[in-house]
Motif scaffolding. Structure first.
Motif, PDB file in Angstrom:
ATOM      1  N   ARG A 342      47.680  39.859  33.814  1.00 44.52           N
ATOM      2  CA  ARG A 342      47.289  38.589  34.430  1.00 44.52           C
ATOM      3  C   ARG A 342      45.778  38.450  34.472  1.00 44.52           C
ATOM      4  O   ARG A 342      45.226  37.370  34.211  1.00 44.52           O
ATOM      5  N   ARG A 343      45.097  39.553  34.778  1.00 41.42           N
ATOM      6  CA  ARG A 343      43.638  39.487  34.792  1.00 41.42           C
ATOM      7  C   ARG A 343      43.079  39.254  33.394  1.00 41.42           C
ATOM      8  O   ARG A 343      42.100  38.513  33.205  1.00 41.42           O
ATOM      9  N   ALA A 347      43.395  35.283  35.045  1.00 42.64           N
ATOM     10  CA  ALA A 347      43.627  35.145  36.493  1.00 42.64           C
ATOM     11  C   ALA A 347      42.460  35.747  37.264  1.00 42.64           C
ATOM     12  O   ALA A 347      41.943  36.810  36.912  1.00 42.64           O
ATOM     13  N   SER A 348      42.012  35.052  38.291  1.00 41.26           N
ATOM     14  CA  SER A 348      40.893  35.546  39.098  1.00 41.26           C
ATOM     15  C   SER A 348      41.381  36.557  40.126  1.00 41.26           C
ATOM     16  O   SER A 348      42.581  36.697  40.379  1.00 41.26           O
ATOM     17  N   ARG A 349      40.414  37.249  40.736  1.00 40.72           N
ATOM     18  CA  ARG A 349      40.761  38.203  41.800  1.00 40.72           C
ATOM     19  C   ARG A 349      41.440  37.482  42.967  1.00 40.72           C
ATOM     20  O   ARG A 349      42.379  37.996  43.569  1.00 40.72           O
ATOM     21  N   ARG A 350      40.945  36.278  43.261  1.00 39.06           N
ATOM     22  CA  ARG A 350      41.520  35.525  44.378  1.00 39.06           C
ATOM     23  C   ARG A 350      42.971  35.164  44.105  1.00 39.06           C
ATOM     24  O   ARG A 350      43.817  35.208  45.005  1.00 39.06           O
ATOM     25  N   GLN A 351      43.274  34.790  42.855  1.00 37.68           N
ATOM     26  CA  GLN A 351      44.659  34.435  42.530  1.00 37.68           C
ATOM     27  C   GLN A 351      45.587  35.638  42.609  1.00 37.68           C
ATOM     28  O   GLN A 351      46.727  35.528  43.079  1.00 37.68           O
ATOM     29  N   VAL A 352      45.105  36.809  42.162  1.00 34.83           N
ATOM     30  CA  VAL A 352      45.931  38.022  42.260  1.00 34.83           C
ATOM     31  C   VAL A 352      46.172  38.387  43.721  1.00 34.83           C
ATOM     32  O   VAL A 352      47.295  38.710  44.135  1.00 34.83           O
ATOM     33  N   GLN A 355      48.631  36.035  45.299  1.00 33.49           N
ATOM     34  CA  GLN A 355      50.022  36.257  44.906  1.00 33.49           C
ATOM     35  C   GLN A 355      50.692  37.277  45.813  1.00 33.49           C
ATOM     36  O   GLN A 355      51.778  37.030  46.366  1.00 33.49           O
TER      37      GLN A 355
END
Length: 432
Positions: A342-343, A347-352, A355
């Motif tokens: 995902r990264r 995908a950003s750190r905030r999105q991970v 989740q």
């Protein structure tokens, strides 16, 4: 005869049997030093310190919950029992303050005959009046009037005056002889009753031969020994005199304490009426000690019970939060490859982090909904089985899912931040 050209004989090993076989097997078995075993176990624990800490914390909280449940339940139970003991108390004490000189020109604030008026009140079972002073709290009392060298028959005791209803008022019993009566009081007989400890100190155990005690130049015939005192235990080490004799010899004239025993449930009523019966018109000057009001005791018991279960509920929430945190952290460790992918796809750190945080919050929300429904069902079922009226707090029922979601949110913070801190390259290289 010797054969030539043949191969030399090779010895064939014969399998050992019995004890020899067992001994050989034990010798060949590898052995590991306990210190090496401990080192390996410690290395395994420290390899994933956070997971080990969370797992240990779950055990710690489980044991803590057990100890808290037993300890708080015992403490609260003792508190509740104490409140019910206070409700069943039947003792009332009326304290008479010393009036300033000249304030009561017509006599003392409370007369000795005032106990007769209290005795006529509904619910009163026994009543007695007491008088003492600072001068009579430490009196040198002797069991004989001979001052011999080395004689230890003298003791420093308290001397008090009391009405004839004292044994019943202090819930005591006469272990020897009898208590003085109204005839002894009216005739001003120089008689005395000893508390059981005072009699022991003076070496008096029988009254058949009319022993005497001596203090302040006067002799008093001991006619009884009072023991088993439940109220005013200080009287067990006192010399008790009739009020008339105490007034004549020791100037103990004014009543300073009235002890009343009532029937069950009558203490509060008697506490209101006794001052009026003792000192009409001056009842506000008297101090009254009585059992607590029923309404206050009821509120206190309800507060104790609510506090008990609130503590247990909070501890259970903490245990649940640790479980969610542990499971979420394990999930993060198992999905390292997914996180790296995902990264790598943007995908950003905030999105991970969001989740995994949303996952833990959803778990907490579902747990709150199911827990609230199960709790309400159990409360209703218990009430039906016990034939009680179920009392449900709707605010708590609707707030439980929100509380569960909040617990899940807080529990997922660390695992979510750990997932967000993973680098894509390192996550993709990690074994799935």
């Amino acid at each position: 005869m010797t054969r030539t050209g043949s191969a030399p004989a090779v010895p064939v090993p014969v399998p050992a049997t019995g004890a020899a076989a067992a001994g050989g097997a034990r010798t060949a078995r590898p052995w590991m030093d306990p210190r090496d075993l401990w080192t390996e176990a410690l290395a395994g624990i420290l390899a994933r310190p956070v997971r080990s800490a969370l797992t240990t914390l779950g055990t710690v909280l489980g044991i803590t919950t057990l100890v808290i449940t037993i300890g708080v339940a015992s403490t609260a139970g003792n508190q509740i029992v104490g409140r019910f003991d206070a409700l069943t108390a039947t003792s009332v004490a009326v304290k008479v303050p010393a009036a300033p000189p000249g304030e009561n020109g017509d006599g003392p604030l409370v007369r000795w005959s005032g106990t007769d008026a209290v005795r006529r009140l509904a619910g009163v079972e026994s009543v007695a009046a007491l008088a003492d002073s600072a001068e009579t709290n430490s009196v040198q009392v002797r069991s004989n009037d001979v001052n011999a060298p080395g004689d230890a028959s003298g003791q420093t005791l308290a001397v008090v005056a009391a009405s004839d209803g004292l044994p019943a008022a202090v819930r005591g019993t006469m272990t020897a002889g009898r208590f003085y009566d109204t005839g002894n009081i009216d005739r001003r007989d120089q008689v005395a009753v000893l508390g059981d400890q005072a009699a022991k100190l003076l070496g008096i155990s029988r009254v058949e031969d009319a022993p005497a005690v001596f203090f302040q130049g006067q002799s008093y015939t001991v006619i009884g020994i009072l023991g088993g005192i439940k109220r005013e235990r200080r009287l067990s080490t006192a010399v008790i005199l009739p009020p008339t004799v105490a007034a004549d010899r020791l100037a103990l004239r004014d009543v300073d304490l009235v002890l009343v025993n009532t029937a069950m449930g009558a203490a509060r009523q008697v506490a209101r009426q006794a001052p009026i019966a003792l000192a009409p018109g001056h009842q506000d000057s008297l101090g009254v000690e009585a059992p607590p009001d029923l309404s206050k005791a009821r509120d206190g018991v309800q507060s104790d019970v609510n506090g008990l279960f609130l503590v247990l509920g909070l501890v259970s929430l903490v245990v649940g939060a640790i479980g969610i945190a542990n499971v979420t952290l394990v999930t993060v460790m198992e999905r390292v490859g997914e996180i790296g992918l995902r990264r790598a796809l943007g995908a950003s750190r905030r999105q991970v982090a969001g989740q995994f945080l949303l996952e833990s919050t959803t778990i907490g929300l579902l747990g709150g909904i199911v827990g609230a429904a199960a709790g309400i069902t159990i409360v209703v079922c218990v009430a039906v089985v016990k034939q009680w009226t179920p009392v449900l707090d709707l605010g708590l029922a609707f707030g439980a899912p929100l509380a569960g979601a909040l617990v899940g949110l807080l529990a997922g913070l660390y695992p979510s931040l750990r997932a967000a801190r993973m680098e894509p390259v390192d996550a993709l290289r990690a074994p799935s």
